[in-house]
Each structure stands twice: as structure tokens, then as C-alpha cells.
Design an enzyme around this catalytic site. Structure first.
Site, short mmCIF file in Angstrom:
data_model
loop_
_atom_site.label_atom_id
_atom_site.label_comp_id
_atom_site.label_asym_id
_atom_site.label_seq_id
_atom_site.Cartn_x
_atom_site.Cartn_y
_atom_site.Cartn_z
N LYS A 38 -11.78 1.04 -2.22
CA LYS A 38 -10.69 1.67 -2.98
C LYS A 38 -11.04 1.64 -4.47
O LYS A 38 -11.87 2.42 -4.92
CB LYS A 38 -9.38 0.99 -2.61
CG LYS A 38 -9.01 1.39 -1.18
CD LYS A 38 -7.89 0.62 -0.55
CE LYS A 38 -7.67 1.18 0.86
NZ LYS A 38 -7.00 0.26 1.75
N HIS A 50 -5.32 -3.07 -2.97
CA HIS A 50 -4.91 -2.12 -4.01
C HIS A 50 -4.83 -2.73 -5.40
O HIS A 50 -4.49 -2.03 -6.35
CB HIS A 50 -3.58 -1.47 -3.62
CG HIS A 50 -3.64 -0.80 -2.29
ND1 HIS A 50 -4.16 0.47 -2.12
CD2 HIS A 50 -3.30 -1.23 -1.05
CE1 HIS A 50 -4.11 0.78 -0.84
NE2 HIS A 50 -3.60 -0.23 -0.17
N SER A 107 0.79 -1.23 0.00
CA SER A 107 0.00 0.00 0.00
C SER A 107 0.82 1.28 0.00
O SER A 107 0.36 2.30 -0.48
CB SER A 107 -0.96 0.00 1.19
OG SER A 107 -0.30 -0.32 2.37
C1 PLP Z 1 -7.13 -0.01 3.16
C2 PLP Z 1 -6.54 -1.34 3.43
C3 PLP Z 1 -7.17 -2.24 4.28
C4 PLP Z 1 -8.37 -1.87 5.10
O1 PLP Z 1 -9.50 -1.82 4.33
P1 PLP Z 1 -10.74 -0.94 4.85
O2 PLP Z 1 -11.89 -1.45 4.09
O3 PLP Z 1 -10.39 0.47 4.56
O4 PLP Z 1 -10.86 -1.20 6.32
C5 PLP Z 1 -6.63 -3.50 4.40
N1 PLP Z 1 -5.50 -3.85 3.74
C6 PLP Z 1 -4.85 -2.99 2.94
C7 PLP Z 1 -3.61 -3.43 2.23
C8 PLP Z 1 -5.35 -1.70 2.77
O5 PLP Z 1 -4.69 -0.84 2.00
#
Ligand code: PLP
Length: 406
Positions: A248, A216, A188
């Protein structure tokens, strides 16, 4: 009788305040900004219009008309709140249909919705391993994976980032019956990919289970947008546990885990963050179903995003900026110290660009960076504008920090 216990009104503050001050002095203090518009490329932030290069809305779907309209339509039918957890009476037809569509999209037997990705990771890891078992995590894994590993009670080991030799060494030394390897598909804060095929082979050789968090990659990678598993062509037998987030690339909210029938039934029975929480609103599930369609139908979004990624990397290289090995929408530029990173981010903002300054503890000390994220909703002109602003700012830095030596 007078009250002898004088209220220690300020003791909470007295104890907490120095740590806040220290953070501030170290340029590590975090502040929230308030958006007064929908998420997107052009946003209203505290009264100013900025071009954003910091959201995770990689495909530009957070405010997509078809998805918004599916959300509204479902809200008319189902209302707002789901009213209960999935196991009590909050599991609606929209949730169910989304799970079936996610399973088909991912090429897995089943999928299970979680209210957030953080909870999906905590719940899945905790349901699969515990005391007496062993978990192996990449050093750069997302905080929710690390927290899940620590909370599980399993023997927790971190291996060097993307280092198969280090992982193999640790796997060989373990005599646990249950061994779980956990990685981000796309990291990330660095944007690079995990070597999934090699990890799958290693897992098989050591009789370990493999879990990948595709927060991602989902929507962005793979021909149809099914993410890192599709990108590498890994099926359920090679990569048995895939977690993806829906807030995302998919532009919605929530998360899922996809895998075998037995895996999903185990999670339904055992994953505490699944069991003990309210189901996401049905309208959110309906919106996500619409998003899944857009992800598959509008392949041009991935093509355009990839073009922008190429444009940014070429331009940044010409400026001599220090890039990372990232083929994805996450394009960090490393400055090293927190103060410089923060200053560059502030100067970008003065020029109308919003880019996040990522500092410890989110990234290791000495690797503070701008986390530039590209979106299919950006234009080539906007990316050129960002590059030109970066050029001006970086050239004026005292010691040309941020520029690579090569
Ligand atoms: C954003 C993210 C999460 C958490 O997801 P949410 O739905 O925002 O709680 C988990 N793992 C990674 C790699 C992330 O970037």
C-alpha cells in the site's frame, strides 16, 4: 460396456448460478477492471483514461523511478523467482537486509517478512493463540484478522468498534491465560484510527497481548513514516506486535511483523503461512528497501497528502457530504444503499474519475460508501475536480442521499 454415469456437466453451474444472480440483483456483484498502465493517479482502464481515487498507493510510490530501478537492478542480479520458502533455501540477502532495515525503522528488535499481509495475519495469530486461549477483535477489523482469529481455534470475541468499555467488559470476563487483542491501526474502510495508547494501557492492565495491523498507516503516519505506532509514540513494550503491509503506502508488495526476538523466532518456527510458502522474489525485497529510503527521505509526500486530506474534507463539508471521522488518506462518503453508491460511482466514472463503491459484505449493510483514497501523487486541482463532479452528481440524486442532515 456403456458408461452409466452420465456426466452431470451442468450441476456445478446449476447450483452456483442462482447465488450469482441474487448478488447481481442486490447490486452486490463485483467486477474486475483491467489496467493497461502502471498504477498511479492517471490510469488506462479498459481503453479509457481515468483519474484514480481508489488505489492504496497512498504515497505514489508504486511507480517511483528509484524503486523501479532498484527492482530492475536486483532482477539482473537475483533473477525472478526466489525458488523456495525462507526456511528451505529461498531466504536471500535482499530479504535479510530488508528485515533488518524494517526492524530499525520500526524501532523493534526484529522484523519478519511475509509474502502477503493476509498471510502475515493468519500466521501470526495462529502462532500466538489456539484452543483454550482468547482473542478479542474490533468489529471493523480487516477480513484477514477476522479469518486469522476464527482459524486459530481460540475463543473468538468481537468488541464494538473502538469501544474500550465493551472491550474491558469482555477482557474482565475472560479467564484464559493467553489473551490477544487485535486491531487495525487505521481502519481500512472508515479511515479512522484505533485508540492505541488506551488499548495498550488496557492490555497491560488485563495482562493481554496487543497486536496492531498497520496496513494503512505504514508510510503515511508518524514523522518518519513508520506508521501508527510512531504517530502515538508506542514502543515495543507498549505495543509488542506490529504488522505492516508493503503493497500500500510503500508501493511494493508483501508484509512484515515487527517485535521482540522471541516473537519473531516463534513466528519462524510456528507460523504456517510463513513456513509453507515461497519467499517473495528477492527483487521485490530490493525494491521495498529503496521504498523505505524514499518514505524517510521524501517527507514532503506525507505533508502534501495531509494538505489534500484537509482540502477534500473542507470541500466535502461545504457540499454537505456525509464524511467519516477520518484523518487519513481513506475518505469514505456514505450513501447507505448499494444501488445509489454504485450509481454515483458510475456517474463519477463517466466524468473521468475512478472511485470504488464499497458494499456489503465488505462493510455492514446500509453503510455502502464511496471509498475515496487520496495519494501524495494527486494535485490540488485533481481533488477540486473530484469535488466538483461529486457536487453535480449528488445534487441530482432524488432524495439528496449522501448529504448529512447537520
Ligand atoms: C490490505 C490489507 C491486508 C492484506 O494485505 P495484503 O498484503 O494485501 O495481503 C491486511 N490488513 C489490512 C488492514 C489491509 O488493509
Amino acid at each position: 460396456m456403456s458408461d452409466q454415469r452420465q456426466p452431470q456437466a451442468s450441476s456445478l453451474e446449476q447450483i452456483l448460478a442462482p447465488a450469482l444472480q441474487e448478488r447481481q440483483q442486490a447490486h452486490l456483484y463485483r467486477r474486475r477492471r483491467t489496467l493497461h498502465s502502471a498504477q498511479g493517479v492517471q490510469v488506462q482502464v479498459d481503453g479509457v483514461s481515468l483519474t484514480s481515487f481508489c488505489s492504496n498507493d497512498y504515497l505514489g510510490l508504486a511507480n517511483h523511478p528509484a524503486i523501479v530501478s532498484a527492482f530492475k537492478k536486483a532482477a539482473d542480479e537475483y533473477g525472478v523467482g526466489s525458488g523456495a520458502s525462507h526456511l528451505v533455501c529461498g531466504h536471500s540477502a535482499e530479504h535479510h537486509a530488508l528485515e533488518e532495515e524494517l526492524a530499525a525503522f520500526m524501532g523493534r528488535d526484529r522484523a519478519l517478512l511475509f509474502s502477503t499481509g493476509y498471510m502475515a495475519n493468519l500466521g501470526t495469530i495462529g502462532a500466538l493463540v489456539g484452543k483454550g486461549d482468547a482473542i478479542f477483535e474490533d468489529k471493523l477489523n480487516h477480513a484477514s484478522l477476522l479469518d486469522g482469529g476464527l482459524l486459530s481455534g481460540a475463543r473468538f470475541q468481537r468488541f464494538l468498534h473502538n469501544d474500550l468499555t465493551d472491550l474491558e467488559k469482555k477482557l474482565s470476563r475472560s479467564d484464559s491465560d493467553r489473551k490477544l487483542i487485535v486491531v487495525d491501526g487505521v481502519f481500512s474502510m472508515d479511515g479512522d484510527l484505533a485508540p492505541m495508547p488506551e488499548l495498550a494501557a488496557l492490555a497491560q492492565a488485563h495482562n493481554a497481548w496487543l497486536m496492531m495491523d498497520d496496513a494503512h498507516g505504514f508510510g503515511c503516519l508518524g514523522k518518519s513514516g513508520a506508521g501508527t505506532a510512531e504517530h502515538f509514540g508506542l514502543d515495543q513494550s507498549q505495543l509488542p506486535i506490529v504488522m505492516g503491509t508493503l503493497g500500500k503506502g510503500a508501493g511494493s508488495f508483501g508484509a512484515f511483523v515487527a517485535g521482540s526476538e522471541v516473537l519473531i523466532e516463534t513466528l519462524i518456527q510456528q507460523a504456517r503461512p510463513y513456513i509453507y510458502t515461497t519467499a517473495m522474489p528477492p527483487a521485490v525485497a530490493a525494491a521495498t528497501r529503496a521504498s523505505l529510503k524514499v518514505i524517510q527521505q521524501e517527507a514532503w509526500r506525507r505533508d502534501h497528502l495531509n494538505q489534500l486530506i484537509g482540502q477534500f474534507r473542507d470541500g466535502a463539508r461545504q457540499l454537505g457530504l456525509q464524511l467519516m471521522e477520518s484523518p487519513t488518506a481513506i475518505q469514505p462518503v456514505v450513501f447507505g444503499d448499494a444501488a445509489t453508491t454504485l450509481s454515483v460511482s458510475e456517474q463519477l466514472q463517466a466524468r473521468g474519475f475512478w472511485v470504488g463503491a464499497i458494499r456489503p459484505p465488505t462493510v455492514p449493510r446500509g453503510t455502502s460508501r464511496l471509498r475515496i483514497t487520496l495519494s501524495a501523487a494527486h494535485t490540488a486541482e485533481q481533488v477540486a475536480g473530484l469535488l466538483s463532479a461529486l457536487e453535480d452528481i449528488v445534487k441530482a440524486l432524488p432524495d439528496e442521499r449522501g448529504l448529512s442532515d447537520s
